[in-house]
Motif scaffolding. Structure first.
Motif, short mmCIF file in Angstrom:
data_model
loop_
_atom_site.label_atom_id
_atom_site.label_comp_id
_atom_site.label_asym_id
_atom_site.label_seq_id
_atom_site.Cartn_x
_atom_site.Cartn_y
_atom_site.Cartn_z
N LYS A 63 0.84 -1.21 0.00
CA LYS A 63 0.00 0.00 0.00
C LYS A 63 0.87 1.26 0.00
CE LYS A 63 -3.94 2.27 0.27
NZ LYS A 63 -3.55 3.64 0.56
N ASN A 64 1.98 1.24 0.73
CA ASN A 64 2.90 2.38 0.73
C ASN A 64 3.41 2.66 -0.69
OD1 ASN A 64 2.61 2.58 3.49
ND2 ASN A 64 4.56 1.57 3.97
N ALA A 65 3.71 1.59 -1.42
CA ALA A 65 4.21 1.73 -2.79
C ALA A 65 3.16 2.36 -3.70
CB ALA A 65 4.66 0.38 -3.33
N HIS A 66 1.92 1.89 -3.59
CA HIS A 66 0.83 2.47 -4.38
C HIS A 66 0.69 3.97 -4.11
CE1 HIS A 66 -0.79 -1.11 -6.26
NE2 HIS A 66 -0.92 -1.72 -5.11
N ASP A 67 0.70 4.34 -2.83
CA ASP A 67 0.54 5.75 -2.47
C ASP A 67 1.73 6.58 -2.95
OD1 ASP A 67 -1.85 5.10 -1.27
OD2 ASP A 67 -1.03 5.03 0.77
N TRP A 68 2.94 6.01 -2.82
CA TRP A 68 4.15 6.70 -3.30
C TRP A 68 4.07 6.97 -4.80
CZ3 TRP A 68 7.61 4.37 -6.80
CH2 TRP A 68 8.80 5.09 -7.05
N ALA A 69 3.61 5.99 -5.56
CA ALA A 69 3.52 6.15 -7.02
C ALA A 69 2.53 7.25 -7.39
CB ALA A 69 3.14 4.83 -7.68
N THR A 71 1.65 9.84 -5.59
CA THR A 71 2.26 11.12 -5.24
C THR A 71 3.33 11.52 -6.25
OG1 THR A 71 1.85 10.74 -2.88
CG2 THR A 71 3.54 12.36 -3.44
N LYS A 72 4.12 10.54 -6.69
CA LYS A 72 5.20 10.82 -7.64
C LYS A 72 4.62 11.28 -8.98
CE LYS A 72 8.81 10.24 -6.62
NZ LYS A 72 9.81 11.17 -6.04
N TYR A 73 3.61 10.59 -9.47
CA TYR A 73 3.00 10.99 -10.74
C TYR A 73 2.41 12.39 -10.64
CZ TYR A 73 3.49 6.52 -13.17
OH TYR A 73 4.00 5.43 -13.82
N GLU A 74 1.73 12.66 -9.55
CA GLU A 74 1.10 13.97 -9.41
C GLU A 74 2.14 15.08 -9.33
OE1 GLU A 74 -1.60 13.44 -6.14
OE2 GLU A 74 -3.19 12.63 -7.45
N GLY A 77 2.82 16.26 -12.65
CA GLY A 77 1.67 16.82 -13.36
C GLY A 77 0.85 15.78 -14.09
N ILE A 78 0.95 14.52 -13.67
CA ILE A 78 0.21 13.43 -14.31
C ILE A 78 -0.85 12.93 -13.33
CG2 ILE A 78 0.38 11.14 -15.34
CD1 ILE A 78 3.34 11.74 -15.91
N PRO A 79 -2.13 13.06 -13.64
CA PRO A 79 -3.17 12.57 -12.73
C PRO A 79 -3.02 11.06 -12.50
CG PRO A 79 -4.11 13.98 -14.43
CD PRO A 79 -2.70 13.71 -14.83
N ALA A 80 -3.19 10.65 -11.25
CA ALA A 80 -3.02 9.23 -10.89
C ALA A 80 -3.98 8.86 -9.79
CB ALA A 80 -1.58 8.97 -10.45
N ARG A 81 -4.25 7.56 -9.68
CA ARG A 81 -5.20 7.07 -8.68
C ARG A 81 -4.91 5.61 -8.36
NH1 ARG A 81 -7.24 7.30 -13.76
NH2 ARG A 81 -8.25 5.43 -14.61
#
Length: 517
Positions: A63-69, A71-74, A77-81
């Protein structure tokens, strides 16, 4: 006259250089420049592998990895979810410490397997026993009471800890052949003995647990120096640990010689109940054909013997870096460029199968899927995946990639569809043109695939950078391609195994409630 000729030659030369410069694609040049001059790969790799660590499905680290990714994309300037697609058995690894306490004291090299039950806080101390040679299941059942209160060794002791390549280099041919013959005979005898118990690798630990064993000790050697494969435990109440070959073999010999070795095992872990599991999705929206998709694909999860660096940290880095570069060099793509970081690939392509099942409109709009999974090496093989016309478009796209990258790539057209192996198979089964960017080995299968040595230091960043350039250019070319790619399927060949004509694979549903049994 000479001066006029010289002037004319100079003008023609300058004109040729100007035309050549115009022929170069500005977006491709920008992709290459950004990748080479402003690479983020080392930083991303450190943050993911060293900082977050392994990404076993159902763990807080996943879950930490998903959240990190996201945040990194955003931040780029790339929308992510994060998209939830199911639930999994929640578990968190703690400290593993394994010591021999009799007939002498020695700290041993090993770890608990994924999802292993925890020992009591002070650990467990017990004598080791090995499986007997039995003629049938009745003889095994009669022996079973001997495991009560004991730690049971369930793996075959390896006759040598030297990989075959080491034997080939130094042994005589006669000695090497003798070792292989004896090892084959030992392996076959071990297989037959397990078969005689009436059990399997999966059911044996559970049966020993029910008979009163206090722990399971295994060793899954990966045929390389110091390398073991680390998978999951099958026990429900008692710990399962894996020991490296050298320590396991020593203990086995001590048991055989009657010295009754004892271990003290501390294997701390936490059961966390059911937890949600996700895919991370990010996208750069298409400006002309937003409902058609170029998909960059890599599974995000890993086993947790190491930190999941080459399986599939490097594939993850390739796709993240390609997206970062595309956002800078090609911010307004013709088609939507979407990246999927799939969860639970290791347990059966579950994240990508769920995405395909849940998003039929996206699958219908797929222009191309580019998947990278198998290790840190530069891409050297691309198959057409059984799509009859794949050469027409993939050939054009690859032609625009720098020759120093494509010169090493072997292509196979039309190829055949995958029936598993990695996430592109989920898309191929649904009829979407999906392609594996298959990489050079770098001793992947023996040394890093699902092992305790799959760590940051095994990443070859020059190769990963090449793969990011390749992926970004392919995504750009697929987005700009004037037509929707053909989905016509080739007639598949006759199976060598069955003698019947192969059929196209069909979509399979994911396991959405995993690890609960």
């Amino acid at each position: 006259m000479i001066k006029k000729t010289s002037l004319l030659f100079t003008m023609l030369l300058l004109s040729s250089i100007s035309m050549l410069a115009q022929d170069k694609d500005a977006v491709i040049e920008a992709i290459i420049q950004e990748a080479n001059e402003n690479s983020q790969l080392e930083t991303l790799g450190h943050q993911l592998m060293d900082g977050i660590g392994p990404r076993l499905v159902g763990t807080p680290q996943m879950k930490n990895a998903h959240d990190w990714a996201v945040t990194k994309y955003e931040s780029w300037g790339i929308p992510a979810r994060n998209e939830q697609w199911g639930e999994w058995k929640g578990w968190e690894r703690g400290i593993s410490h394994i010591d021999m306490v009799h007939p002498r004291v020695q700290s041993l090299r090993g770890t608990q397997l994924a999802w292993s039950p925890s020992t009591p806080k002070k650990g467990v101390t017990a004598e080791l026993v090995i499986l007997p040679m039995v003629s049938d299941s009745l003889e095994f059942v009669n022996w079973l009471p001997n495991v009560k209160g004991k730690l049971v060794m369930i793996s075959m002791p390896q006759p040598t800890g030297r990989p075959d390549y080491n034997w080939e280099e130094f042994a005589t041919e006669k000695s090497f052949e003798k070792m292989k013959k004896e090892r084959d005979e030992q392996t076959e005898a071990w297989r037959e003995n397990i078969e005689n118990t009436g059990l399997s690798r999966r059911t044996l630990p559970v049966t020993l647990e029910k008979a009163g064993a206090v722990g399971i000790v295994a060793s899954y050697w990966s045929r390389g120096f110091g390398v073991n494969k680390i998978f999951g435990a099958y026990t429900k109440e008692i710990p399962t640990v894996d020991l490296e070959l050298e320590d396991y073999g020593m203990l086995y010999r001590l048991v055989e010689s009657g010295q009754k070795p004892q271990l003290h095992i501390v294997a701390e872990s936490k059961e966390l109940g059911k937890v949600p599991t996700f895919n991370t999705i990010a996208e750069i929206k298409g400006s002309e054909k937003p409902d058609e998709y170029v998909i960059l694909s890599a599974h995000f999860d890993s086993w947790d013997g190491g930190t999941g660096a080459t399986d599939n940290g490097t594939g993850t880095l390739v796709m993240m870096e390609a997206m970062r570069i595309l956002k800078k060099a090609y911010p307004n793509p013709k088609r939507t460029i979407l990246v999927g970081h799939w969860g639970s690939e290791e347990q059966g392509l579950n994240g990508s199968r769920a995405f395909v099942e849940d998003n039929p409109e996206i699958v219908e709009g797929v222009q191309a899927v580019f998947n990278q999974d198998n290790g840190t090496g530069r891409v050297v093989r691309i198959s057409g995946g059984g799509f009859l016309d794949s050469y027409d478009y993939l050939g054009k796209w690859l032609h625009e990639v720098p020759k120093e990258i494509t010169d090493e790539i072997e292509t196979t057209f039309p190829g055949t569809p995958a029936r598993g192996g990695s996430d592109y198979a989920s898309f191929q089964a649904a009829g979407a043109p999906a392609f594996s960017l298959s990489s050079l080995s770098w001793s992947y299968w023996n040394y890093t695939w699902h092992t305790n040595r799959d760590t940051y230091d095994k990443i070859i960043f020059d190769d990963v950078r090449n793969n990011a350039i390749l992926t970004a250019i392919l995504a750009y070319m697929a987005s700009e391609h004037p037509e929707k790619t053909s989905r016509e399927k080739a007639v598949l060949p006759i199976s060598n195994r069955t003698g019947e004509q192969l059929e196209w694979p069909t979509p399979r549903s994911p396991e959405r409630n995993g690890g609960q049994n």
